[in-house]
Design a protein around this motif. Structure first.
Motif, PDB file in Angstrom:
ATOM      1  N   LEU A 202       0.830  -1.202   0.000  1.00  0.00           N
ATOM      2  CA  LEU A 202       0.000   0.000   0.000  1.00  0.00           C
ATOM      3  C   LEU A 202       0.867   1.256   0.000  1.00  0.00           C
ATOM      4  O   LEU A 202       0.583   2.227  -0.701  1.00  0.00           O
ATOM      5  CB  LEU A 202      -0.917   0.001   1.230  1.00  0.00           C
ATOM      6  N   GLY A 203       1.951   1.228   0.786  1.00  0.00           N
ATOM      7  CA  GLY A 203       2.870   2.359   0.806  1.00  0.00           C
ATOM      8  C   GLY A 203       3.536   2.577  -0.546  1.00  0.00           C
ATOM      9  O   GLY A 203       3.710   3.718  -0.988  1.00  0.00           O
ATOM     10  N   LEU A 204       3.910   1.483  -1.218  1.00  0.00           N
ATOM     11  CA  LEU A 204       4.519   1.594  -2.545  1.00  0.00           C
ATOM     12  C   LEU A 204       3.536   2.200  -3.539  1.00  0.00           C
ATOM     13  O   LEU A 204       3.895   3.067  -4.339  1.00  0.00           O
ATOM     14  CB  LEU A 204       4.965   0.215  -3.030  1.00  0.00           C
ATOM     15  N   LEU A 205       2.285   1.746  -3.485  1.00  0.00           N
ATOM     16  CA  LEU A 205       1.266   2.273  -4.384  1.00  0.00           C
ATOM     17  C   LEU A 205       1.055   3.760  -4.145  1.00  0.00           C
ATOM     18  O   LEU A 205       0.966   4.549  -5.095  1.00  0.00           O
ATOM     19  CB  LEU A 205      -0.047   1.508  -4.180  1.00  0.00           C
ATOM     20  N   THR A 206       0.999   4.154  -2.874  1.00  0.00           N
ATOM     21  CA  THR A 206       0.828   5.573  -2.544  1.00  0.00           C
ATOM     22  C   THR A 206       1.984   6.403  -3.079  1.00  0.00           C
ATOM     23  O   THR A 206       1.784   7.493  -3.627  1.00  0.00           O
ATOM     24  CB  THR A 206       0.730   5.741  -1.018  1.00  0.00           C
ATOM     25  N   GLY A 207       3.216   5.894  -2.924  1.00  0.00           N
ATOM     26  CA  GLY A 207       4.377   6.623  -3.410  1.00  0.00           C
ATOM     27  C   GLY A 207       4.375   6.803  -4.919  1.00  0.00           C
ATOM     28  O   GLY A 207       4.686   7.890  -5.425  1.00  0.00           O
ATOM     29  N   ILE A 208       4.016   5.745  -5.646  1.00  0.00           N
ATOM     30  CA  ILE A 208       3.981   5.835  -7.108  1.00  0.00           C
ATOM     31  C   ILE A 208       2.896   6.807  -7.563  1.00  0.00           C
ATOM     32  O   ILE A 208       3.088   7.599  -8.500  1.00  0.00           O
ATOM     33  CB  ILE A 208       3.757   4.442  -7.728  1.00  0.00           C
ATOM     34  N   VAL A 209       1.750   6.756  -6.899  1.00  0.00           N
ATOM     35  CA  VAL A 209       0.656   7.682  -7.248  1.00  0.00           C
ATOM     36  C   VAL A 209       1.085   9.126  -7.003  1.00  0.00           C
ATOM     37  O   VAL A 209       0.827  10.012  -7.835  1.00  0.00           O
ATOM     38  CB  VAL A 209      -0.609   7.339  -6.432  1.00  0.00           C
ATOM     39  N   GLN A 210       1.765   9.387  -5.880  1.00  0.00           N
ATOM     40  CA  GLN A 210       2.229  10.735  -5.586  1.00  0.00           C
ATOM     41  C   GLN A 210       3.278  11.206  -6.588  1.00  0.00           C
ATOM     42  O   GLN A 210       3.316  12.378  -6.963  1.00  0.00           O
ATOM     43  CB  GLN A 210       2.782  10.811  -4.163  1.00  0.00           C
ATOM     44  N   ALA A 211       4.143  10.285  -7.020  1.00  0.00           N
ATOM     45  CA  ALA A 211       5.133  10.625  -8.050  1.00  0.00           C
ATOM     46  C   ALA A 211       4.437  11.023  -9.338  1.00  0.00           C
ATOM     47  O   ALA A 211       4.815  12.003  -9.996  1.00  0.00           O
ATOM     48  CB  ALA A 211       6.070   9.437  -8.289  1.00  0.00           C
ATOM     49  N   TYR A 212       3.389  10.281  -9.698  1.00  0.00           N
ATOM     50  CA  TYR A 212       2.647  10.578 -10.935  1.00  0.00           C
ATOM     51  C   TYR A 212       1.920  11.920 -10.824  1.00  0.00           C
ATOM     52  O   TYR A 212       1.933  12.725 -11.757  1.00  0.00           O
ATOM     53  CB  TYR A 212       1.650   9.455 -11.217  1.00  0.00           C
ATOM     54  N   ILE A 213       1.296  12.178  -9.670  1.00  0.00           N
ATOM     55  CA  ILE A 213       0.571  13.438  -9.489  1.00  0.00           C
ATOM     56  C   ILE A 213       1.534  14.621  -9.562  1.00  0.00           C
ATOM     57  O   ILE A 213       1.248  15.636 -10.224  1.00  0.00           O
ATOM     58  CB  ILE A 213      -0.183  13.431  -8.142  1.00  0.00           C
ATOM     59  N   PHE A 214       2.671  14.517  -8.880  1.00  0.00           N
ATOM     60  CA  PHE A 214       3.664  15.597  -8.908  1.00  0.00           C
ATOM     61  C   PHE A 214       4.154  15.822 -10.334  1.00  0.00           C
ATOM     62  O   PHE A 214       4.283  16.969 -10.786  1.00  0.00           O
ATOM     63  CB  PHE A 214       4.836  15.236  -7.993  1.00  0.00           C
ATOM     64  N   PHE A 215       4.425  14.753 -11.057  1.00  0.00           N
ATOM     65  CA  PHE A 215       4.886  14.829 -12.449  1.00  0.00           C
ATOM     66  C   PHE A 215       3.847  15.511 -13.339  1.00  0.00           C
ATOM     67  O   PHE A 215       4.183  16.395 -14.144  1.00  0.00           O
ATOM     68  CB  PHE A 215       5.196  13.416 -12.938  1.00  0.00           C
ATOM     69  N   ILE A 216       2.579  15.111 -13.194  1.00  0.00           N
ATOM     70  CA  ILE A 216       1.520  15.685 -14.032  1.00  0.00           C
ATOM     71  C   ILE A 216       1.324  17.172 -13.724  1.00  0.00           C
ATOM     72  O   ILE A 216       1.185  18.000 -14.641  1.00  0.00           O
ATOM     73  CB  ILE A 216       0.198  14.916 -13.827  1.00  0.00           C
ATOM     74  N   LEU A 217       1.331  17.533 -12.442  1.00  0.00           N
ATOM     75  CA  LEU A 217       1.157  18.948 -12.087  1.00  0.00           C
ATOM     76  C   LEU A 217       2.306  19.793 -12.613  1.00  0.00           C
ATOM     77  O   LEU A 217       2.088  20.896 -13.139  1.00  0.00           O
ATOM     78  CB  LEU A 217       1.048  19.089 -10.567  1.00  0.00           C
ATOM     79  N   ALA A 218       3.539  19.292 -12.492  1.00  0.00           N
ATOM     80  CA  ALA A 218       4.687  20.024 -13.035  1.00  0.00           C
ATOM     81  C   ALA A 218       4.560  20.188 -14.544  1.00  0.00           C
ATOM     82  O   ALA A 218       4.862  21.256 -15.098  1.00  0.00           O
ATOM     83  CB  ALA A 218       5.986  19.299 -12.687  1.00  0.00           C
ATOM     84  N   THR A 219       4.095  19.144 -15.217  1.00  0.00           N
ATOM     85  CA  THR A 219       3.913  19.207 -16.670  1.00  0.00           C
ATOM     86  C   THR A 219       2.844  20.225 -17.047  1.00  0.00           C
ATOM     87  O   THR A 219       2.998  20.986 -18.017  1.00  0.00           O
ATOM     88  CB  THR A 219       3.527  17.820 -17.218  1.00  0.00           C
ATOM     89  N   VAL A 220       1.753  20.244 -16.299  1.00  0.00           N
ATOM     90  CA  VAL A 220       0.669  21.201 -16.561  1.00  0.00           C
ATOM     91  C   VAL A 220       1.166  22.637 -16.395  1.00  0.00           C
ATOM     92  O   VAL A 220       0.867  23.512 -17.220  1.00  0.00           O
ATOM     93  CB  VAL A 220      -0.518  20.936 -15.612  1.00  0.00           C
ATOM     94  N   TYR A 221       1.954  22.893 -15.351  1.00  0.00           N
ATOM     95  CA  TYR A 221       2.466  24.244 -15.124  1.00  0.00           C
ATOM     96  C   TYR A 221       3.394  24.677 -16.257  1.00  0.00           C
ATOM     97  O   TYR A 221       3.343  25.827 -16.713  1.00  0.00           O
ATOM     98  CB  TYR A 221       3.212  24.308 -13.790  1.00  0.00           C
ATOM     99  N   ILE A 222       4.244  23.763 -16.707  1.00  0.00           N
ATOM    100  CA  ILE A 222       5.161  24.097 -17.803  1.00  0.00           C
ATOM    101  C   ILE A 222       4.390  24.298 -19.096  1.00  0.00           C
ATOM    102  O   ILE A 222       4.687  25.201 -19.889  1.00  0.00           O
ATOM    103  CB  ILE A 222       6.228  22.999 -17.956  1.00  0.00           C
ATOM    104  N   ALA A 223       3.374  23.461 -19.324  1.00  0.00           N
ATOM    105  CA  ALA A 223       2.556  23.603 -20.535  1.00  0.00           C
ATOM    106  C   ALA A 223       1.849  24.955 -20.550  1.00  0.00           C
ATOM    107  O   ALA A 223       1.757  25.612 -21.601  1.00  0.00           O
ATOM    108  CB  ALA A 223       1.542  22.464 -20.608  1.00  0.00           C
ATOM    109  N   ALA A 224       1.363  25.389 -19.396  1.00  0.00           N
ATOM    110  CA  ALA A 224       0.702  26.692 -19.324  1.00  0.00           C
ATOM    111  C   ALA A 224       1.684  27.822 -19.591  1.00  0.00           C
ATOM    112  O   ALA A 224       1.337  28.829 -20.221  1.00  0.00           O
ATOM    113  CB  ALA A 224       0.054  26.866 -17.955  1.00  0.00           C
ATOM    114  N   ALA A 225       2.936  27.662 -19.124  1.00  0.00           N
ATOM    115  CA  ALA A 225       3.930  28.717 -19.312  1.00  0.00           C
ATOM    116  C   ALA A 225       4.438  28.794 -20.742  1.00  0.00           C
ATOM    117  O   ALA A 225       4.814  29.869 -21.216  1.00  0.00           O
ATOM    118  CB  ALA A 225       5.110  28.490 -18.368  1.00  0.00           C
TER     119      ALA A 225
END
Length: 235
Positions: A202-225
């Protein structure tokens, strides 16, 4: 006894000090951050040292290509038409957080993302990268002009938005990683022989999900810029 274990739990790897000289401290956050970086560097070197363009490829090269292609696809789906320009930065963010989560499988490993200092550093990387990519794509004039859209009154609000979303990135990642580790630690202290494997997964799944969310948000911010904004033509 169980309550003593819970009280003794560490809230952050910053609290684990390996070496100290005056105010200079070498804590678990620094040590395990560099360990994750070392794993990424050595892994990249081992996988890429014998790349092949033939039909017969190594298993590790196939894994590398799958990872790179999927990250590139996600970047392109968000709205960045040239994912190769952003792959190294965004891919490194994702892999650092993901490897930090996977490291919890090994006894004694403390994920550096469980420290607010690490998540702030990752968020600051995004904070700096957004204007760098935006200026390289649009030019400094057009990028700064975007802060005054749709009207000049929005300038201070757009600046506040840049700062607040950086803070939100750091706190979100830190809060989710720390809370997950705390819950797992408490449950393991209560039922140490019943749920260790399930909770680790469960901890591994949570970590991977958080990595994906952080990655997607960073991508969205760069795409907007990097999205070009041109003034509307006068009527």
């Amino acid at each position: 006894m169980q309550s003593d274990r819970i009280v003794a739990m560490r809230l952050s790897p910053d609290q684990i000090i390996f070496w100290q000289l005056g105010f200079v401290k070498l804590n678990a956050t620094i040590v395990f951050s560099w360990l994750v970086i070392l794993v990424l560097v050595l892994g990249s070197w081992l996988v890429t040292r014998k790349l092949s363009t033939d039909l017969h490829r190594s298993r590790w090269q196939n894994v590398l290509e799958v990872v790179v292609l999927n990250i590139s696809k996600q970047i392109k789906d968000v709205g960045l038409s040239q994912p190769e320009k952003y792959l190294s930065f965004l891919g490194s963010l994702f892999l650092f957080i993901a490897i930090s989560a996977l490291g919890t499988m090994f006894p004694g490993f403390e994920p550096p993302t469980g420290s607010l200092s690490s998540t702030v550093a990752l968020a600051l990387c995004v904070f700096v990268a957004v204007p760098v990519f935006g200026i390289s794509q649009q030019g400094i004039g057009a990028y700064l002009y975007s802060y005054t859209q749709p009207t000049f009154i929005m300038l201070p609000f757009n600046i506040i938005s840049e700062v607040s979303r950086t803070l939100a990135l750091a706190v979100r990642l830190f809060g989710n990683m720390m809370s997950g580790a705390m819950i797992i630690g408490i449950l393991l202290s209560i039922t140490p022989f019943l749920f260790p494997i399930v909770l680790t997964l469960l901890g591994l799944l949570t970590g991977i999900v958080q990595a994906y969310i952080f990655f997607i948000l960073a991508t969205v911010y760069i795409a907007a810029a990097t999205r070009s904004r041109t003034p509307a033509p006068a009527a």
